[in-house]
Design a protein around this motif. Sequence first.
Motif, PDB file in Angstrom:
ATOM      1  N   SER A 113       0.728  -1.261  -0.119  1.00 13.18           N
ATOM      2  CA  SER A 113       0.040  -0.076   0.080  1.00 13.18           C
ATOM      3  C   SER A 113       0.916   1.355   0.004  1.00 13.18           C
ATOM      4  O   SER A 113       0.561   2.166  -0.709  1.00 13.18           O
ATOM      5  N   VAL A 114       2.063   1.257   0.629  1.00 11.30           N
ATOM      6  CA  VAL A 114       2.811   2.490   0.881  1.00 11.30           C
ATOM      7  C   VAL A 114       3.486   2.484  -0.739  1.00 11.30           C
ATOM      8  O   VAL A 114       3.534   3.584  -1.116  1.00 11.30           O
ATOM      9  N   LEU A 115       3.811   1.573  -1.105  1.00 13.00           N
ATOM     10  CA  LEU A 115       4.283   1.635  -2.752  1.00 13.00           C
ATOM     11  C   LEU A 115       3.286   2.124  -3.584  1.00 13.00           C
ATOM     12  O   LEU A 115       3.601   2.969  -4.464  1.00 13.00           O
ATOM     13  N   ALA A 116       1.960   1.762  -3.408  1.00  5.02           N
ATOM     14  CA  ALA A 116       1.100   2.222  -4.276  1.00  5.02           C
ATOM     15  C   ALA A 116       0.619   3.694  -4.029  1.00  5.02           C
ATOM     16  O   ALA A 116       0.545   4.662  -5.225  1.00  5.02           O
ATOM     17  N   VAL A 117       0.698   4.038  -2.879  1.00  7.85           N
ATOM     18  CA  VAL A 117       0.456   5.586  -2.657  1.00  7.85           C
ATOM     19  C   VAL A 117       1.805   6.479  -3.267  1.00  7.85           C
ATOM     20  O   VAL A 117       1.335   7.490  -3.847  1.00  7.85           O
ATOM     21  N   ALA A 118       2.804   5.824  -3.456  1.00 10.80           N
ATOM     22  CA  ALA A 118       3.951   6.625  -3.834  1.00 10.80           C
ATOM     23  C   ALA A 118       3.755   6.572  -5.437  1.00 10.80           C
ATOM     24  O   ALA A 118       4.190   7.688  -6.111  1.00 10.80           O
ATOM     25  N   VAL A 119       3.503   5.685  -6.028  1.00 13.64           N
ATOM     26  CA  VAL A 119       3.105   5.678  -7.394  1.00 13.64           C
ATOM     27  C   VAL A 119       1.964   6.630  -7.853  1.00 13.64           C
ATOM     28  O   VAL A 119       2.117   7.343  -8.707  1.00 13.64           O
TER      29      VAL A 119
END
Length: 349
Positions: A113-119
């Motif tokens: 989820s953290v990676l998705a928010v960054a994307v």
Amino acid sequence: MLATGAIVAVNGLNPLSLLTLGIGGVLAMSSDKLLRIYAPNLTSKLSSKNETQELTTEIIPTPGEKCLAGVPPVVATSGEFRIYRQAELNRTTASLLANGAILIAGEDGSGKSVLAVAVVEKLQADGFMVAFIEPATPKQMLLEIAHQFDIPTEDLEGKSLTADKLKRTIAGFLEENTAFLVLDDAHCCDAKFRMWLKQLCKSGVPMLLLATDPPRKDVFINIPRIELKPLPEQAIREIMIQAAAERAIALKPSELSKLQERASGNPMLAARAVDEEYLGLDVESGDHRRYFDITPLILLIGIGFVIVRLIGRGTNDQALYIFGGIAAAVFMGLSRILYNLPRENQRIQ
């Protein structure tokens, strides 16, 4: 000597310069006094702002740099998070910009989820439209996509669009516009909704799916995937240090090492381990998944059966020879069956 120097300095100035210098000094002293008397809040704000600026200009060393004793390797203010998966972020963004779909798979708490928010933030910063949704009922997810893309959800008569009409409307919008879909916990979505996502993938709609142990069917089998590996020890240690600083607790290096073993590269478990230490809970081990490769053991068993058969043949022991042959045949059959099983079933949990 000081008096003589002062007289020499004064003698070097004309009377007009002396008068101007005196008036300027009086005004500066009076303005400072007036500001402290009539605007004490303003002076306190200015001083606190200066102190804040001094604190925020602190140097934050990178993981490869050495830190001073007692200084944590990462200092982050509240509300900020650090991306430890920069390579995955760049690869995912590049795939989406190439009008492709990508699947990020990993265990719970691995940082999907953290990676998705960054994307999402990176794409929105470049001016693209992005819809970031989470699992719900198919109708609710369709309405959320339409809301984030500013797509009308009612017809000309003011009636709400059905789920099928919403799918057609959203699909038409995505064909005419450059927009991205980001779906978290996609494995929890309804099978029919995933089949609709599969149709969008075939039409070239870029999307990012995040899932934990996604099944090998429908949309998950069509798009390439990125497996999130456990974070390195340095990253887990930094996460624990930051979590401990937020809770105002001090952890010794030995305590950090013990907690780090329980996390096993999982950032969510790393933060939870600090919480458990803060609450004084005695936890024996972590609940991360451990996988063991039994291939060497299988090879040793097969070699053992072959050796038994050869011994029986060399010693003319018919019973040993027959037993070794039967055991070798059964072993070869079972190993072939295990080899053809799906990858998840070959793991020992």
